[in-house]
Design an enzyme around this catalytic site. Sequence first.
Site, mmCIF file in Angstrom:
data_model
loop_
_atom_site.group_PDB
_atom_site.id
_atom_site.type_symbol
_atom_site.label_atom_id
_atom_site.label_comp_id
_atom_site.label_asym_id
_atom_site.label_seq_id
_atom_site.Cartn_x
_atom_site.Cartn_y
_atom_site.Cartn_z
ATOM 1 N N SER A 136 0.847 -1.193 0.000
ATOM 2 C CA SER A 136 0.000 0.000 0.000
ATOM 3 C C SER A 136 0.878 1.236 0.000
ATOM 4 O O SER A 136 2.100 1.146 0.054
ATOM 5 C CB SER A 136 -0.876 0.025 1.259
ATOM 6 N N MET A 175 1.761 4.964 2.059
ATOM 7 C CA MET A 175 1.982 5.260 3.481
ATOM 8 C C MET A 175 0.661 5.436 4.222
ATOM 9 O O MET A 175 -0.309 5.929 3.650
ATOM 10 C CB MET A 175 2.732 6.598 3.631
ATOM 11 N N LYS A 181 -1.158 -0.620 7.317
ATOM 12 C CA LYS A 181 -0.482 -1.914 7.123
ATOM 13 C C LYS A 181 -0.159 -2.585 8.452
ATOM 14 O O LYS A 181 -0.398 -3.771 8.625
ATOM 15 C CB LYS A 181 0.850 -1.723 6.360
ATOM 16 N N GLU A 205 7.204 -3.532 7.479
ATOM 17 C CA GLU A 205 8.161 -2.695 6.723
ATOM 18 C C GLU A 205 8.940 -3.552 5.725
ATOM 19 O O GLU A 205 10.166 -3.447 5.607
ATOM 20 C CB GLU A 205 9.133 -1.988 7.673
ATOM 21 N N ALA A 206 8.218 -4.423 5.023
ATOM 22 C CA ALA A 206 8.852 -5.436 4.161
ATOM 23 C C ALA A 206 9.565 -4.841 2.953
ATOM 24 O O ALA A 206 10.370 -5.525 2.319
ATOM 25 C CB ALA A 206 7.802 -6.446 3.705
ATOM 26 N N HIS A 225 -1.889 13.571 -8.699
ATOM 27 C CA HIS A 225 -1.453 14.626 -7.786
ATOM 28 C C HIS A 225 0.011 14.466 -7.379
ATOM 29 O O HIS A 225 0.677 15.449 -7.052
ATOM 30 C CB HIS A 225 -2.386 14.703 -6.572
#
Length: 194
Positions: A9, A11, A15, A90-91, A187
């Site tokens: 995903s 930030m 997760k 944090e993979a 954006h």
Amino acid sequence: MAKLYFYYSAMNAGKTTSLLQSEYNYRERGMETLLFIPIFDDRFEKGYIASRIGLKAQAVPFDTDFNFYRFVEEKLKEPGNRIKCVLVDEAHFLTKDHVGQLSDISDFLNLPVLTYGLRTDFLGEPFEGSKYLLAHAEELSEIKTICHCGRKATMNARIDEKGAMVDAGEQVEIGGNDRYVSLCHRHFKQKIIA
Ligand SMILES: [Zn+2]
């Protein structure tokens, strides 16, 4: 057969909360899990994974020389262990070798491996871990979050102290989720952060 999963995903999509929920589900059924977190992630106490909404669990810190396969293989030899799942937060910070080891854990030690991470850095470049997870995970699943415009956010902008989007710097700059804003692709390109 056990599989390697990659939940990816932008930030701040939740997760870690999702990882801790999965971990809890195993534990509630009397099973043990092994949690891992990169050693240089010092946002929280060392040896813990903690989510923004207050969930927390013990985790084994890993660095680039860490061997997941060897570690898990040894743990499984401990008498009476009830280890049924491996989870990695944090993979995106995994190396190519790490991803190979995790894949071997699912294939040869028959434990499901659930990894959670970002796809790309603040410049839109793939992280090493994510690149190989996207290539080798047997199950890919997106944890969705939205841009300020309401469209799906897939990109991570880094912002400076004045709130302007940064377009140069080190890939890894740990600390401060508030330094990042999740944006839709358009954006991100237009550098419009709010
Ligand atoms: Zn947008």
